[in-house]
Design a protein around this motif. Sequence first.
Motif, short mmCIF file in Angstrom:
data_model
loop_
_atom_site.label_atom_id
_atom_site.label_comp_id
_atom_site.label_asym_id
_atom_site.label_seq_id
_atom_site.Cartn_x
_atom_site.Cartn_y
_atom_site.Cartn_z
N SER A 237 0.82 -1.21 0.00
CA SER A 237 0.00 0.00 0.00
C SER A 237 0.85 1.25 0.00
CB SER A 237 -0.93 0.01 1.22
OG SER A 237 -0.16 0.06 2.42
N VAL A 238 2.02 1.21 0.62
CA VAL A 238 2.92 2.36 0.64
C VAL A 238 3.53 2.57 -0.74
CG1 VAL A 238 5.13 3.20 1.52
CG2 VAL A 238 3.45 2.22 3.10
N GLN B 172 1.23 4.22 -3.44
CA GLN B 172 0.57 5.46 -3.08
C GLN B 172 0.96 6.56 -4.06
OE1 GLN B 172 1.08 6.30 1.01
NE2 GLN B 172 -0.56 7.80 1.13
N THR B 173 -0.02 7.24 -4.63
CA THR B 173 0.23 8.28 -5.63
C THR B 173 0.51 9.61 -4.96
OG1 THR B 173 -1.29 7.16 -7.16
CG2 THR B 173 -0.72 9.46 -7.64
N GLN C 79 0.42 13.43 -4.11
CA GLN C 79 -0.62 14.45 -4.25
C GLN C 79 -0.02 15.82 -3.89
OE1 GLN C 79 -3.76 13.81 -5.33
NE2 GLN C 79 -3.36 11.61 -5.49
N ASN D 22 7.58 5.83 7.06
CA ASN D 22 6.23 5.32 6.86
C ASN D 22 6.34 3.80 6.78
OD1 ASN D 22 3.59 4.75 6.22
ND2 ASN D 22 3.49 6.12 4.45
N GLN E 295 10.08 8.05 3.43
CA GLN E 295 9.39 8.84 2.42
C GLN E 295 9.71 10.31 2.60
OE1 GLN E 295 5.21 7.70 2.58
NE2 GLN E 295 5.60 6.09 1.08
#
Length: 328
Positions: free
Chosen positions: A7-8, A11-12, A14, A193, A198
């Motif tokens: 899931s990390v 992740q797009t 933003q 994260n 990140q």
Amino acid sequence: MIKNEISVSIQTPQWKCVESREDSKRLHYGRFTLSPLRKGQANTIGIAMRRALLEEVEGTCITRVKFQNITNEYSAIIGIEESVHDILMNLKEIILRSDVYGIREGSIHIIGPKKVTTQDIILPPSVRIIDTTQHIANIKNSITLDIRVNIEKGRGYIIQNPNHFNSKDGIFPIDAIFMPVRNVNFSIHSYWNGNEIQEMLFLEIWTNGGLVPREALYEASRNLIHLLIPFMRTEEQDIDETDYIPPALLFPGRMKEDVLKDDIFIDQFNLSYRIYKNLKKANINTLSDLLNYSPEDLMKMKYIDKHSIQQILDILRSFGFDLPLNRN
């Protein structure tokens, strides 16, 4: 644990505007963030965006001035407090905005006594003054100040060559500063994260009001993408490394069969911000979407006029496409 790692990784990133303010008509500030990014990506994007914001964003300014009955830049004008040189420097500082390319003309025709400001300039509808209180000259006597100016839209900084103009005709060039972005800073915040480091990119933009920071960020991003488009097709072309090929020709005529129109986004076209915004509102995101509309269909949209249609057609034709005829 595996699900968290996946899931990390997908992740797009933003972007978000976290602060926006107008300190004055000629000083706007914006602060933006982009996250999450992998380690090292924030620095890559920050460096590229800073250069693009400072060098690839277009602005509008006065590039040439013509005085009546004046032949020397450093001469004084009887009845006017400022010299010719002082007036030229004041005109150079004027902040303008225009979505139209090419040379536009403006004029000042004032009978004194009067304090002349930018609101006294007569401009074409396509050009707007950002600060109408900027000082130009102070006429003390009952004389006429008659000036004509050339206005252009461009990019970067251009030093004019005085030898290309004849001062005997009262024509004086002004060094063109086509840079609405005054300054750009970026900083990076790193954090954990899960098991991955990140990054969050912070981007600060100051503009002169010709564009607001949000518009400058959009234009710089679009122009940066446009510069990188040629690298997307190098493996499909037999190009002599010594040859120069204009960007518009990097997509040959056979592109219609070879490239999926859904893979070409309107972000890659050099559209004005107004046209781009209205197309996005109509949910036109790709070349395929755009080719479903005739010129007549597009003209029904708010703020899309004949000039906008011509700009769209010119860009499409440079890529080997055209809008369909009206099916009605």
